[in-house]
Scaffold this motif. Sequence first.
Motif, PDB file in Angstrom:
ATOM      1  N   PRO A  14       0.819  -1.206   0.000  1.00 23.63           N
ATOM      2  CA  PRO A  14       0.000   0.000   0.000  1.00 23.63           C
ATOM      3  C   PRO A  14       0.855   1.260   0.000  1.00 23.63           C
ATOM      4  N   ALA A  15       0.365   2.276  -0.714  1.00 23.42           N
ATOM      5  CA  ALA A  15       1.127   3.512  -0.825  1.00 23.42           C
ATOM      6  C   ALA A  15       0.172   4.695  -0.939  1.00 23.42           C
ATOM      7  N   LEU A  16       0.733   5.868  -0.831  1.00 25.81           N
ATOM      8  CA  LEU A  16      -0.017   7.119  -0.950  1.00 25.81           C
ATOM      9  C   LEU A  16       0.774   8.062  -1.840  1.00 25.81           C
ATOM     10  N   GLY A  21       3.349  14.975  -5.253  1.00 28.60           N
ATOM     11  CA  GLY A  21       3.569  13.923  -6.223  1.00 28.60           C
ATOM     12  C   GLY A  21       4.603  12.901  -5.807  1.00 28.60           C
ATOM     13  N   VAL A  22       4.950  12.870  -4.519  1.00 30.63           N
ATOM     14  CA  VAL A  22       5.919  11.906  -4.007  1.00 30.63           C
ATOM     15  C   VAL A  22       5.173  10.653  -3.540  1.00 30.63           C
ATOM     16  N   LEU A  23       5.686   9.499  -3.925  1.00 27.90           N
ATOM     17  CA  LEU A  23       5.103   8.227  -3.535  1.00 27.90           C
ATOM     18  C   LEU A  23       5.548   7.884  -2.117  1.00 27.90           C
ATOM     19  N   ARG A  24       4.586   7.591  -1.242  1.00 23.53           N
ATOM     20  CA  ARG A  24       4.870   7.328   0.171  1.00 23.53           C
ATOM     21  C   ARG A  24       4.426   5.913   0.544  1.00 23.53           C
ATOM     22  N   ASP A  25       5.230   5.263   1.374  1.00 29.18           N
ATOM     23  CA  ASP A  25       4.978   3.884   1.788  1.00 29.18           C
ATOM     24  C   ASP A  25       3.995   3.858   2.956  1.00 29.18           C
ATOM     25  N   LEU A  26       2.924   3.073   2.809  1.00 29.22           N
ATOM     26  CA  LEU A  26       1.947   2.918   3.887  1.00 29.22           C
ATOM     27  C   LEU A  26       2.058   1.577   4.609  1.00 29.22           C
ATOM     28  N   SER A  27       3.012   0.749   4.219  1.00 24.07           N
ATOM     29  CA  SER A  27       3.037  -0.616   4.753  1.00 24.07           C
ATOM     30  C   SER A  27       3.359  -0.665   6.240  1.00 24.07           C
ATOM     31  N   GLY A  28       3.909   0.413   6.798  1.00 20.95           N
ATOM     32  CA  GLY A  28       4.146   0.449   8.235  1.00 20.95           C
ATOM     33  C   GLY A  28       2.913   0.800   9.037  1.00 20.95           C
ATOM     34  N   ILE A  29       1.846   1.217   8.342  1.00 19.58           N
ATOM     35  CA  ILE A  29       0.622   1.646   9.028  1.00 19.58           C
ATOM     36  C   ILE A  29      -0.532   0.696   8.760  1.00 19.58           C
ATOM     37  N   VAL A  30      -0.677   0.264   7.505  1.00 22.72           N
ATOM     38  CA  VAL A  30      -1.772  -0.637   7.136  1.00 22.72           C
ATOM     39  C   VAL A  30      -1.217  -1.774   6.297  1.00 22.72           C
ATOM     40  N   ALA A  31      -1.925  -2.907   6.354  1.00 23.52           N
ATOM     41  CA  ALA A  31      -1.450  -4.081   5.627  1.00 23.52           C
ATOM     42  C   ALA A  31      -1.706  -3.971   4.132  1.00 23.52           C
ATOM     43  N   ASP A  32      -2.831  -3.348   3.758  1.00 17.24           N
ATOM     44  CA  ASP A  32      -3.200  -3.261   2.346  1.00 17.24           C
ATOM     45  C   ASP A  32      -4.321  -2.245   2.201  1.00 17.24           C
ATOM     46  N   ILE A  33      -4.672  -1.934   0.967  1.00 20.12           N
ATOM     47  CA  ILE A  33      -5.820  -1.079   0.680  1.00 20.12           C
ATOM     48  C   ILE A  33      -6.931  -1.993   0.187  1.00 20.12           C
ATOM     49  N   ASP A  34      -7.931  -2.175   1.016  1.00 18.44           N
ATOM     50  CA  ASP A  34      -9.031  -3.071   0.685  1.00 18.44           C
ATOM     51  C   ASP A  34     -10.294  -2.577   1.366  1.00 18.44           C
ATOM     52  N   GLU A  55       5.401  11.820   8.149  1.00 16.56           N
ATOM     53  CA  GLU A  55       6.010  10.651   8.762  1.00 16.56           C
ATOM     54  C   GLU A  55       6.108   9.448   7.823  1.00 16.56           C
ATOM     55  N   LEU A  56       5.583   9.567   6.613  1.00 15.36           N
ATOM     56  CA  LEU A  56       5.580   8.419   5.710  1.00 15.36           C
ATOM     57  C   LEU A  56       6.850   8.384   4.876  1.00 15.36           C
ATOM     58  N   PRO A  57       7.586   7.273   4.872  1.00 12.99           N
ATOM     59  CA  PRO A  57       8.817   7.208   4.079  1.00 12.99           C
ATOM     60  C   PRO A  57       8.524   7.248   2.583  1.00 12.99           C
ATOM     61  N   ALA A  58       9.414   7.880   1.843  1.00  9.73           N
ATOM     62  CA  ALA A  58       9.274   7.968   0.392  1.00  9.73           C
ATOM     63  C   ALA A  58       9.667   6.640  -0.253  1.00  9.73           C
TER      64      ALA A  58
END
Length: 285
Positions: A14-16, A21-34, A55-58
């Motif tokens: 999962p990402a944001l 326009g920077v891609l951010r990693d969501l895997s530390g917060i949620v398992a997936d987008i569903d 706080e979201l890593p690029a």
Amino acid sequence: MKLLRVGTAGAERPALLDAEGVLRDLSGIVADIDGALLADDAALGRIRSAAEAGELPALDAAGLRVGPPLARIGKVVCIGLNYHDHATETGAEPPAEPVIFFKAADTVVGPYDTVLVPRGSEKTDWEVELAIVIGRTARYLGSHEEALAHVAGYAVAHDVSERAFQIERGGTWDKGKNCETFNPLGPWLVTSDEVPDPQQLSLKLWVNGELKQDGNTSDQIFPVAEVVRYVSQFMTLYPGDIINTGTPAGVALGQPEPKPFLRAGDVVELEIEGLGRQRQELKDA
């Protein structure tokens, strides 16, 4: 928010996409987008807070595949003949009630994945569509306001269709709608707060660089709110279900002979205002 899933097919993370326009990693917060995430206001709030706090890593987007922005899709409900101009070009009377058909969830692929022309196909066609993503369980909704409150967000959908299978082979439309790869989705799931009026979105589609469809959701016969309300009278809609809301004029089926149906090697690009852009190359199945 613009939510998406990146990585190889079946192993997306999962990402944001942030405001810059920077891609951010969501895997530390949620398992997936569903659907489970979309129904969880607290989890969505954590994503918003982390994004706003920086706080979201690029993620390095270079060479990274973009998958469908939603995992574990329950069902894909489709609305046919839902634009005045599309009904006109195909010689059909505007329907008195929404025309409903289904696509299997396994037709959904990423927005840049290959689309396969089915074996025996002579009439593979394109259709840019606004996809509604359901965020709350919907049963027998009573108003348009209630319907919109059940929408988590929106995405670009490509309702690829094989017209001979759909129209000339008997039975329902489903044979022409459920071939593998026939529903590219994304690149993003854009949350509904970023789409204040889903009836004022431009839709465009190009084939090999030539503009084929240039429409607006304002031309829908049944607007988004009515579609959700209506469908909920006949089936329960669950978080993570999708409704494809129809296509404007400009499909190959509506063109004069010889109709320019898609072939292997063609490139289709499509976009909806604020929801992103897709690109697919076609190959033979």
